[in-house]
Design a protein around this motif. Structure first.
Motif, PDB file in Angstrom:
ATOM      1  N   GLN A  57       0.803  -1.215   0.000  1.00  0.00           N
ATOM      2  CA  GLN A  57       0.000   0.000   0.000  1.00  0.00           C
ATOM      3  C   GLN A  57       0.844   1.276   0.000  1.00  0.00           C
ATOM      4  O   GLN A  57       0.317   2.379  -0.183  1.00  0.00           O
ATOM      5  CB  GLN A  57      -0.943   0.003   1.208  1.00  0.00           C
ATOM      6  N   VAL A 254      -9.864  -1.933  10.140  1.00  0.00           N
ATOM      7  CA  VAL A 254      -9.695  -2.535   8.824  1.00  0.00           C
ATOM      8  C   VAL A 254      -9.781  -4.059   8.869  1.00  0.00           C
ATOM      9  O   VAL A 254      -9.934  -4.710   7.832  1.00  0.00           O
ATOM     10  CB  VAL A 254      -8.343  -2.105   8.213  1.00  0.00           C
ATOM     11  N   HIS A 257     -12.409  -5.987   6.879  1.00  0.00           N
ATOM     12  CA  HIS A 257     -12.356  -5.758   5.434  1.00  0.00           C
ATOM     13  C   HIS A 257     -10.906  -5.634   4.976  1.00  0.00           C
ATOM     14  O   HIS A 257     -10.567  -4.766   4.177  1.00  0.00           O
ATOM     15  CB  HIS A 257     -13.124  -4.473   5.077  1.00  0.00           C
ATOM     16  N   SER A 261      -8.793  -2.996   1.808  1.00  0.00           N
ATOM     17  CA  SER A 261      -8.092  -1.809   2.272  1.00  0.00           C
ATOM     18  C   SER A 261      -7.130  -1.298   1.203  1.00  0.00           C
ATOM     19  O   SER A 261      -6.477  -2.077   0.512  1.00  0.00           O
ATOM     20  CB  SER A 261      -7.319  -2.119   3.557  1.00  0.00           C
ATOM     21  N   SER A 264      -4.890   1.612   4.761  1.00  0.00           N
ATOM     22  CA  SER A 264      -4.950   1.458   6.210  1.00  0.00           C
ATOM     23  C   SER A 264      -3.723   0.737   6.760  1.00  0.00           C
ATOM     24  O   SER A 264      -3.177   1.119   7.806  1.00  0.00           O
ATOM     25  CB  SER A 264      -6.216   0.717   6.632  1.00  0.00           C
TER      26      SER A 264
END
Length: 298
Positions: A57, A254, A257, A261, A264
């Motif tokens: 991420q 988070v 789910h 994400s 997060s």
């Protein structure tokens, strides 16, 4: 009639003896933190998932601050070494703290050597259900360089400067560690492990620095100088606590789910770096400040 003790006596100096136990404890705690970081983030599925998700991420953050983070990383090794050597050399020449300088630089070298030995000595990351590069990257070499440079300066400066130097140096290390994550060079756990390596060697080096520099390792109180104010350590502790609470809330939110994400886990990874960096900064400041505190003459 007994004559009073000389200036070398412990009673007249009014100083607490430098005990080895707190430093041994700090070194053991640092080593335990390093082992726990490895076991959770490398050997467990949950830890690997959190760590790898933060790394993946980080691409989102690169869109906004990737160029700046790259510039920090490019200059980090040279900047860290130059800052450490210039500051240590200045303090050494100005205050003639040759032993302290030698010990601090040796600790810096030991931390970086240890990081490389650990990195190449540990086995590849095991596959336990998380798709990730198997090459071991723990601990982070860049983070070790930054943190160990800050620690070297922290060790050689006088106690009245240490709280401020610790906070500035800890902030520098945290920024450097976060930059390695943003550029996807290292996972959060790699940075945290590097901080524990540096804290271990700082604890080991601090005892001989204090024992060989009793004449200048004197704490006159937090109100004597702006750099020794209590709020430096308090601010580091506060940031660490806020980082811990924020990270826990983000990861908890988070969790149901996780696969949906987008950022997060990255925020949680940065939070882990902040908690480790500022938490160890506060504890290191407390350790050295307490050990050089001067007793009241009353």
């Amino acid at each position: 009639m007994h004559s009073p003790r000389s200036g070398r006596g412990r009673r007249q100096s009014g100083r607490t003896p430098i005990s080895a136990l707190p430093f041994i404890t700090a070194a053991v705690v640092s080593l335990a933190g390093l082992v726990a970081t490895y076991l959770f983030f490398v050997k467990s599925t949950t830890g690997q998932f959190v760590d790898e998700s933060a790394l993946v991420q980080a691409k989102v953050a690169q869109q906004f601050i990737g160029v700046q983070a790259s510039q920090v990383l490019d200059l980090l090794p040279v900047t860290s070494v130059v800052i450490a050597f210039v500051m240590v050399l200045f303090v050494t020449l100005a205050r003639r703290r040759w032993k302290a300088a030698g010990i601090a630089l040796a600790a810096m070298a030991a931390a970086n050597l240890s990081t490389q030995l650990i990195k190449f000595g540990l086995p590849d990351r095991p596959f336990i259900g998380v798709q990730t590069l198997t090459l071991n990257s723990l601990p982070s070499g860049h983070s070790t360089i930054a943190a160990s440079a800050a620690a070297a300066v922290f060790l050689v400066v006088s106690p009245r400067w240490r709280p401020a130097v610790a906070f500035v140096g800890g902030s520098y290390a945290v920024i450097a560690g976060a930059a390695t994550l943003i550029n996807q060079w290292h996972r959060p756990a790699d940075v945290v492990a590097a901080f524990f390596v540096v804290s271990f060697w700082t604890a080991v080096a601090a005892l001989p620095v204090l024992r060989t520099g009793r004449s200048w390792n004197v704490w006159l109180g937090s109100g004597q100088y702006w750099a020794s104010r209590r709020w430096w350590m308090g601010l580091a502790a506060l940031i660490a606590v806020l980082g811990a609470v924020s990270t826990a809330l983000v990861l908890r939110a988070v969790e149901p789910h996780a696969h949906n994400s987008t950022i997060s886990f990255f925020l949680g990874g940065v939070g882990l770096i902040v908690v480790a960096g500022y938490g160890l900064t506060a504890l290191g400041t407390l350790l050295l400040t307490h050990q050089v505190r001067r007793h009241s003459s009353r």
